[in-house]
Design a protein around this motif. Structure first.
Motif, PDB file in Angstrom:
ATOM      1  N   ILE A 107       3.964  -2.763  -3.412  1.00 23.38           N
ATOM      2  CA  ILE A 107       4.418  -2.208  -2.027  1.00 23.38           C
ATOM      3  C   ILE A 107       2.813  -1.715  -1.326  1.00 23.38           C
ATOM      4  N   ASN A 108       2.831  -2.216  -0.107  1.00 18.93           N
ATOM      5  CA  ASN A 108       1.560  -1.910   0.579  1.00 18.93           C
ATOM      6  C   ASN A 108       0.391  -2.458  -0.211  1.00 18.93           C
ATOM      7  N   GLY A 109       0.555  -3.433  -1.025  1.00 13.30           N
ATOM      8  CA  GLY A 109      -0.628  -3.975  -1.771  1.00 13.30           C
ATOM      9  C   GLY A 109      -0.840  -3.337  -2.929  1.00 13.30           C
ATOM     10  N   TYR A 110       0.123  -2.250  -3.344  1.00 11.17           N
ATOM     11  CA  TYR A 110      -0.203  -1.088  -4.402  1.00 11.17           C
ATOM     12  C   TYR A 110       0.711  -1.579  -5.578  1.00 11.17           C
TER      13      TYR A 110
END
Lengths: 120, 233
Positions: free
Chosen positions: A2-5
């Motif tokens: 999510i969001n690159g996380y």
């Protein structure tokens, strides 16, 4: 991701809590609607009850039960940490305990809801 | 060993949006850290690569970035912890200035909002303001913050609502709220009792997992929440 996380246990616990919370709210809206139908349109109300008793309706009911159970167990985990912040050190262990209880309590309940599908 | 490195690049004078660029870098997995790779790219392959770093030993907190999907300090992560394929992006949730450099002004203005300094109007003693070991232990953990922003920029509540004061500001408020020498705890608690204060924490633990100093951030946030309720601020 999510969001690159990368999603870890904490983020997963929160995501399931949010998704189950929204699903429970949607069910409450549906429940208010079907109770309203009992007085205003009994025929449609009976049709809806028949749908709830159908195999697909029972699968949905089982999913609702799973959502309620997870939300309650994870909610209890969050309450424990809110009252005793030191318990945040055991947040992962508590989440796994939630899943053990979820499976132990969820399987018998799912069996009771689903068994009419197989005529048991 | 050859490392396949992907870096999210953005030059505001050239690019409309960020894009990935790949580099192959020779490295020693036992000795090299991510910061060594970035240096090698900048010094040997592409001098335009921009990133912050200062002490290079995990103390200044200037080289925090998103490494393989987690916020970490580039100077603290050894290659053997990551493997051959590595992706690096700027800290999420903060405006990108260039490449891996983010605008920290919003982050620091939130920090300033909680008064991260000792407030004590009483007569200054001849020597230091003394504190017992037990009192010091209350703030042992939260004094360790190096303001790298790994925690705040890993928080989904902050991504969704950038007005949220964020874990780092709360940690630094905690450090003074529970300092027995300080006299402005109630003021800080009032600031943090705001709708964009501690109540936005969803106990997701990304902050605690991301902290390079091992600070128990979620615990600190919940301790501040309890203090707000107990003192009825």
């Amino acid at each position: 991701m999510i969001n690159g996380y990368r999603i870890g246990e904490g983020m997963l616990a929160w995501l399931f809590h949010r998704i189950s919370g929204v699903a429970i709210w949607l069910f409450v809206v549906l429940h208010v609607f079907d109770i309203y139908l009992a007085g205003s349109n009994p025929g449609l109300y009976n049709d809806l009850l028949s749908f709830y008793a159908s195999p697909f309706g029972r699968v949905l009911e089982t999913t609702l039960g799973a959502g309620l159970l997870y939300h309650a167990l994870n909610g209890a985990r969050i309450i424990v940490m809110d009252f005793w912040p030191v318990m945040t050190r055991y947040s992962r262990i508590m989440w796994y305990i939630c899943w053990v209880v979820f499976v132990a309590a969820g399987i018998p309940v799912a069996w009771v809801i689903l068994k009419p599908i197989w005529g048991a | 060993m050859q490392i396949d490195l992907r870096i999210l690049r953005f030059d505001p004078e050239r690019d409309k949006k960020p894009h990935w660029e790949s580099y192959v870098v020779e490295a020693d997995p036992k000795m090299d850290r991510i910061l060594d790779l970035l240096h090698r790219v900048k010094w040997e392959q592409d001098g335009t690569l921009t990133f912050r770093r200062s002490c290079a030993h995990g103390v200044c907190g200037s080289d925090a970035m998103l490494i393989n999907g987690r916020n970490r300090l580039a100077c603290k992560v050894r290659l053997e912890q990551l493997g051959r394929k590595i992706t690096i992006a700027p800290l999420p949730g903060l405006p990108v200035v260039k490449d891996l450099v983010v605008d920290m002004e919003g982050f620091f203005s939130k920090l300033r909002s909680v008064q991260p300094f000792l407030v004590n109007e009483s007569v200054v003693p001849a020597r230091e303001r003394r504190q017992s070991a037990a009192d010091r232990a209350l703030i042992d953990d939260t004094t360790k913050c190096i303001l790298c922003a790994s925690c705040t920029s890993s928080c989904p509540s902050f991504w969704a609502k950038p007005e949220y004061v964020g874990p780092a500001a709360i940690v630094n408020a905690h450090r003074f709220i529970f300092d027995t020498r300080d006299e402005a705890a109630d003021e800080r608690l009032e600031i943090l009792a705001d709708k964009d204060g501690v109540w936005r924490c969803r106990t997701i633990f990304n902050c605690t997992d991301a902290c390079p100093r091992g600070i128990k951030i979620t615990q600190a946030i919940l301790e501040v929440s309890q203090a707000i309720q107990e003192r009825q601020v």
